[in-house]
Structures are given as C-alpha cells and as structure tokens.
Scaffold this motif. Structure first.
Motif, mmCIF file in Angstrom:
data_model
loop_
_atom_site.group_PDB
_atom_site.id
_atom_site.type_symbol
_atom_site.label_atom_id
_atom_site.label_comp_id
_atom_site.label_asym_id
_atom_site.label_seq_id
_atom_site.Cartn_x
_atom_site.Cartn_y
_atom_site.Cartn_z
ATOM 1 N N GLU A 249 6.369 -10.199 23.389
ATOM 2 C CA GLU A 249 7.347 -11.011 24.122
ATOM 3 C C GLU A 249 8.434 -11.488 23.171
ATOM 4 O O GLU A 249 8.149 -12.279 22.260
ATOM 5 N N PRO A 250 9.683 -11.055 23.348
ATOM 6 C CA PRO A 250 10.765 -11.519 22.471
ATOM 7 C C PRO A 250 10.985 -13.031 22.541
ATOM 8 O O PRO A 250 11.344 -13.653 21.537
ATOM 9 N N GLN A 251 10.762 -13.611 23.699
ATOM 10 C CA GLN A 251 10.891 -15.057 23.870
ATOM 11 C C GLN A 251 9.719 -15.584 24.684
ATOM 12 O O GLN A 251 9.285 -14.947 25.648
ATOM 13 N N LYS A 252 9.242 -16.749 24.271
ATOM 14 C CA LYS A 252 8.147 -17.368 25.002
ATOM 15 C C LYS A 252 8.214 -18.879 24.825
ATOM 16 O O LYS A 252 8.522 -19.378 23.742
ATOM 17 N N SER A 253 7.912 -19.604 25.897
ATOM 18 C CA SER A 253 7.917 -21.062 25.858
ATOM 19 C C SER A 253 6.500 -21.577 25.624
ATOM 20 O O SER A 253 5.555 -21.129 26.281
ATOM 21 N N TYR A 254 6.367 -22.504 24.675
ATOM 22 C CA TYR A 254 5.065 -23.080 24.330
ATOM 23 C C TYR A 254 5.067 -24.581 24.585
ATOM 24 O O TYR A 254 6.067 -25.263 24.338
ATOM 25 N N ALA A 255 3.926 -25.075 25.028
ATOM 26 C CA ALA A 255 3.749 -26.524 25.147
ATOM 27 C C ALA A 255 3.717 -27.130 23.754
ATOM 28 O O ALA A 255 3.298 -26.487 22.782
ATOM 29 N N ILE A 256 4.140 -28.360 23.629
ATOM 30 C CA ILE A 256 4.158 -29.020 22.324
ATOM 31 C C ILE A 256 2.749 -29.127 21.750
ATOM 32 O O ILE A 256 2.556 -29.177 20.525
ATOM 33 N N LEU B 252 1.333 -37.701 10.790
ATOM 34 C CA LEU B 252 2.297 -36.852 11.473
ATOM 35 C C LEU B 252 1.910 -36.703 12.937
ATOM 36 O O LEU B 252 0.743 -36.448 13.248
ATOM 37 N N GLU B 253 2.899 -36.846 13.822
ATOM 38 C CA GLU B 253 2.655 -36.764 15.262
ATOM 39 C C GLU B 253 3.698 -35.875 15.921
ATOM 40 O O GLU B 253 4.850 -35.787 15.471
ATOM 41 N N LEU B 254 3.299 -35.206 17.012
ATOM 42 C CA LEU B 254 4.218 -34.442 17.853
ATOM 43 C C LEU B 254 3.944 -34.797 19.310
ATOM 44 O O LEU B 254 2.831 -34.620 19.796
ATOM 45 N N ASN B 255 4.985 -35.292 20.001
ATOM 46 C CA ASN B 255 4.801 -35.691 21.392
ATOM 47 C C ASN B 255 5.899 -35.195 22.336
ATOM 48 O O ASN B 255 5.776 -35.341 23.548
ATOM 49 N N GLY B 256 6.960 -34.635 21.829
ATOM 50 C CA GLY B 256 7.997 -34.158 22.734
ATOM 51 C C GLY B 256 9.032 -33.336 22.013
ATOM 52 O O GLY B 256 9.055 -33.319 20.786
ATOM 53 N N PRO B 257 9.872 -32.596 22.746
ATOM 54 C CA PRO B 257 9.861 -32.445 24.201
ATOM 55 C C PRO B 257 8.652 -31.660 24.688
ATOM 56 O O PRO B 257 7.848 -31.193 23.896
ATOM 57 N N GLU C 31 9.230 -37.945 16.998
ATOM 58 C CA GLU C 31 7.969 -37.195 17.082
ATOM 59 C C GLU C 31 8.155 -35.876 17.816
ATOM 60 O O GLU C 31 7.387 -35.486 18.692
ATOM 61 N N LYS C 32 9.206 -35.134 17.414
ATOM 62 C CA LYS C 32 9.492 -33.848 18.033
ATOM 63 C C LYS C 32 9.659 -32.772 16.965
ATOM 64 O O LYS C 32 9.918 -33.064 15.787
ATOM 65 N N LEU C 33 9.518 -31.524 17.402
ATOM 66 C CA LEU C 33 9.670 -30.384 16.505
ATOM 67 C C LEU C 33 11.139 -30.012 16.414
ATOM 68 O O LEU C 33 11.765 -29.652 17.408
ATOM 69 N N ASP C 34 11.695 -30.116 15.204
ATOM 70 C CA ASP C 34 13.093 -29.732 15.003
ATOM 71 C C ASP C 34 13.233 -28.255 14.680
ATOM 72 O O ASP C 34 14.194 -27.606 15.092
ATOM 73 N N TYR C 35 12.295 -27.704 13.908
ATOM 74 C CA TYR C 35 12.426 -26.326 13.473
ATOM 75 C C TYR C 35 11.056 -25.726 13.177
ATOM 76 O O TYR C 35 10.155 -26.412 12.672
#
Length: 249
Positions: free
Chosen positions: A43-50, A5-10, A143-147
């Motif tokens: 924090e109700p919303q926060k952006s995380y790096a992959i 399993l790999e994750l590379n984007g977004p 190789e991305k996170l859908d959910y």
C-alpha cells in the motif's frame, strides 16, 4: 534527567511507503527472479491510528541514551504496508530485534531513534534487508507525532536474499534496495535540542543491542602496531569480507 513520552493525537496519521524497483544484484537475480523483480509496497499510502505509534514509546520515563524494546505488533503492522508476510527475526544478531532509544529532547519536542531487523518471506525464498533504521519526532506539549521515517539505509549492498529453485536447490543473493516510509513534516528534524547525543552515537548504541562485536574497539593496523610495541603484546588481526553491523552479509 528522565522524561515521560506520550502520544494522544491526532486520531490518525497518513504514512507513505515506497519500494523502488531493484536495479542491482551481485548475481542478477533481480532480472529473472519474479519475487525480487516485482517486489513493491503493498500500500503506497495507509492511515494508522495513533495507538500504532505508541508502540515505539518507552513504558516509563527515560533519559537520553537509554534503550528499550519496541512492541512487536506495532512493527509488524507497519511492515505489512511493505509486504504481506514480514517476520521479526535476524540471522546474525538478536533473534527478534526491535530496539529504540531517546536521542534528544527539549521542552517542546523529543526524538526517538530505532532499529528493526525483519525478513520478507516469499513462497520461493526470503528477502532480508540489512536493517530498518528510523526516527520519530514528538511534540511534547501537544502529545502528537510530528514526523516519522523508517528506511533501509543506503550502502553498496544493503540486502541479502535466499532463492529456492523448483528442484529444491537454494542460492544466495545480495544487492541494493531502496525501501522507505514517512509521515509528517521532515522540517522538524532541524530542531535544536537542550539534551542530546549525536546520531552516530545513538546508531552505534542500537547496533550494540544486536551485535556484541560492536563493543570491540577496532583500530587500524598502524595503531595496533604502535600499541603492541608499547605494551609488548601480540596483535589479533581479523579479516572479513562481510559486515559485523547488519544483515546484508
């Protein structure tokens, strides 16, 4: 069959977090204990790096039903969106619990389920959710996170808390909370998989990583009586007013 399993984007993922006001506790601490009454997400919303979510992935190829330890820094980074001082620990089971498993996959997607035990530490006590249960769905081709979702599962009592009063006296409390975070498209949960185990089997397997008592094959008193007669053996009866599967006590 084992898969890698790999994750590379977004590059980043927006996560929504929510802690609803507590409206029920057994001793009413949600009314007069400020720490509990005012508990809300940081924090109700926060952006995380992959890279954050890579911490949920196994370091090697795995098959459906295999378990692995989650990176603690990943878990703490996400829990900090809920509270300022989370700790990865468990009162009843594994001292530092954070396990994941591959539940299902097909050529296009894979689903990881996980279970985390943590404590919110306050200046005048602590708050212990029964568990954090969650899942990730990964697009294998892109190789991305859908959910992603993580929450305290609903039940009559799903948290335990300890309150320290000014005179040093401690008191325990239990109640019902609604705590969750999500990211991505929930519709992907309806995917059809070519290899899978049921969610019930996956959740039980995760519980067994923490609580050896879950390896016991529990039966009803009627079933025990029939078996005891057939095998000419005594019956061992266990009576409890708590739980063997989480931290809600």
């Amino acid at each position: 069959m084992r898969i890698q399993l790999e994750l590379n984007g977004p590059a980043s993922t927006l996560v929504n977090a929510s802690i609803r006001p507590i409206t029920f506790t057994t001793a009413g601490f949600h009314v007069d204990w400020e720490s509990l009454a005012t508990m809300r997400e940081v924090e109700p919303q926060k952006s995380y790096a992959i890279s954050t979510f890579r911490g949920f992935l196994p370091l090697k190829a795995v098959a459906v039903g295999e378990y692995w330890d989650i990176d603690p820094e990943t878990v703490l980074e996400l829990l900090n969106q809920f509270t300022e001082n989370p700790r990865l620990e468990s009162w009843i089971g594994d001292d530092e619990g954070k396990w994941a498993s591959l539940r299902a996959y097909n050529d296009d997607h894979a689903e990881i389920v996980f279970r985390i035990h943590a404590v919110f530490v306050w200046k005048d006590g602590f708050f212990t959710p029964s568990q954090f249960a969650g899942s990730l769905i990964i697009d294998r081709r892109l190789e991305k996170l859908d959910y992603f979702e993580m929450s305290v599962p609903p039940s009559t009592l799903n948290f335990d808390a300890g309150r320290e009063f000014d005179d040093g006296f401690w008191a325990a409390e239990s109640g019902f909370c609604r705590i969750e975070m999500t990211a991505g498209k929930e519709a992907t949960q309806a995917l059809a998989y070519s290899e899978e185990i049921s969610m019930e089997e996956a959740r039980l397997g995760l519980a067994r990583q923490f609580y050896p008592a879950q390896f016991i094959e529990w039966v009803t008193l009627e079933e025990a009586k029939e078996t005891a007669i057939a095998l000419d053996r005594p019956i061992h009866v266990v009576s409890t007013d708590g739980t063997f599967m989480d931290e809600s006590c």
